[in-house]
Design a protein around this motif. Structure first.
Motif, mmCIF file in Angstrom:
data_model
loop_
_atom_site.group_PDB
_atom_site.id
_atom_site.type_symbol
_atom_site.label_atom_id
_atom_site.label_comp_id
_atom_site.label_asym_id
_atom_site.label_seq_id
_atom_site.Cartn_x
_atom_site.Cartn_y
_atom_site.Cartn_z
ATOM 1 N N PHE A 3 0.850 -1.187 0.000
ATOM 2 C CA PHE A 3 0.000 0.000 0.000
ATOM 3 C C PHE A 3 0.884 1.235 0.000
ATOM 4 C CE2 PHE A 3 -2.917 2.927 2.383
ATOM 5 C CZ PHE A 3 -3.851 3.045 1.372
ATOM 6 N N TYR A 4 0.682 2.126 -0.981
ATOM 7 C CA TYR A 4 1.538 3.304 -1.162
ATOM 8 C C TYR A 4 0.729 4.585 -1.087
ATOM 9 C CZ TYR A 4 5.209 0.246 -2.966
ATOM 10 O OH TYR A 4 6.168 -0.723 -3.107
ATOM 11 N N GLU A 5 1.467 5.662 -0.874
ATOM 12 C CA GLU A 5 0.915 7.007 -0.904
ATOM 13 C C GLU A 5 1.818 7.824 -1.823
ATOM 14 O OE1 GLU A 5 -0.706 9.145 2.795
ATOM 15 O OE2 GLU A 5 1.429 9.659 2.714
ATOM 16 N N GLY A 35 -2.889 -2.474 -10.509
ATOM 17 C CA GLY A 35 -2.958 -1.863 -9.184
ATOM 18 C C GLY A 35 -4.373 -1.402 -8.867
ATOM 19 N N VAL A 36 -4.574 -0.964 -7.622
ATOM 20 C CA VAL A 36 -5.879 -0.487 -7.173
ATOM 21 C C VAL A 36 -5.702 0.896 -6.572
ATOM 22 C CG1 VAL A 36 -7.804 -0.909 -5.597
ATOM 23 C CG2 VAL A 36 -6.613 -2.838 -6.664
ATOM 24 N N VAL A 37 -6.461 1.875 -7.084
ATOM 25 C CA VAL A 37 -6.412 3.228 -6.545
ATOM 26 C C VAL A 37 -7.457 3.331 -5.444
ATOM 27 C CG1 VAL A 37 -6.730 5.668 -7.062
ATOM 28 C CG2 VAL A 37 -5.614 4.182 -8.723
ATOM 29 N N ARG A 38 -7.043 3.755 -4.242
ATOM 30 C CA ARG A 38 -7.929 3.820 -3.076
ATOM 31 C C ARG A 38 -8.536 5.192 -2.844
ATOM 32 N NH1 ARG A 38 -9.141 -1.373 -1.686
ATOM 33 N NH2 ARG A 38 -7.261 -2.623 -1.961
ATOM 34 N N ILE A 75 5.509 -1.126 -10.616
ATOM 35 C CA ILE A 75 4.561 -0.114 -11.086
ATOM 36 C C ILE A 75 4.933 1.242 -10.508
ATOM 37 C CG2 ILE A 75 2.146 0.617 -11.015
ATOM 38 C CD1 ILE A 75 1.395 -2.371 -10.885
ATOM 39 N N VAL A 76 5.312 1.257 -9.238
ATOM 40 C CA VAL A 76 5.711 2.499 -8.578
ATOM 41 C C VAL A 76 6.949 3.076 -9.260
ATOM 42 C CG1 VAL A 76 6.519 3.485 -6.403
ATOM 43 C CG2 VAL A 76 4.690 1.795 -6.393
ATOM 44 N N ILE A 95 5.496 6.948 -0.614
ATOM 45 C CA ILE A 95 5.673 6.488 0.758
ATOM 46 C C ILE A 95 4.992 5.127 0.870
ATOM 47 C CG2 ILE A 95 5.221 6.975 3.190
ATOM 48 C CD1 ILE A 95 4.918 9.966 2.210
ATOM 49 N N LYS A 96 5.754 4.120 1.292
ATOM 50 C CA LYS A 96 5.182 2.793 1.481
ATOM 51 C C LYS A 96 4.583 2.739 2.881
ATOM 52 C CE LYS A 96 6.306 -2.107 1.308
ATOM 53 N NZ LYS A 96 7.376 -3.084 1.097
#
Length: 112
Positions: A3-5, A35-38, A75-76, A95-96
């Motif tokens: 999960f990333y920001e 990926g999944v955008v939250r 992907i990041v 940011i992970k």
């Protein structure tokens, strides 16, 4: 998937449609690769902590926005390369937050 920001600073005087296109392009790159955008947070225009030279211009203000997403580390890396050459972006960072969304119970910027 981790999960990333993504925290991104775009040029401050972008037309709204141009800014929306930048955000849409970033989200599409994550989605097309599995990926999944939250979610997104728009922080608006703010003064930068110091003058930044980017794309042969000096900037003192920027438009801050943030995207939360689950993605493979590759992907990041690819998204970072795209944002690095995009003329609308002044700065960006990833940011992970955790290895899985379930392990990230609360975000550090949100209090209960």
């Amino acid at each position: 998937m981790p999960f990333y920001e993504l925290v991104c600073i775009a040029r401050s005087h972008l037309v709204e449609s141009n800014l929306k296109d930048l955000i849409r392009t970033s989200a599409t790159q994550v989605l097309q690769r599995g990926g999944v955008v939250r979610g997104f947070d728009n922080w608006g225009d703010k003064q930068l902590p110091h003058r930044v030279k980017r794309h042969q211009q000096y900037h003192t203000n920027g438009h801050y926005w943030m995207m939360h997403f689950d993605a493979n580390p590759l992907i990041v890396q690819e998204l970072g390369k795209k944002l690095l050459v995009d003329s609308r972006v002044l700065r960006h960072t990833f940011i992970k937050l955790g290895d899985k969304l379930e392990t990230v119970v609360t975000r550090p910027d949100k209090s209960q």
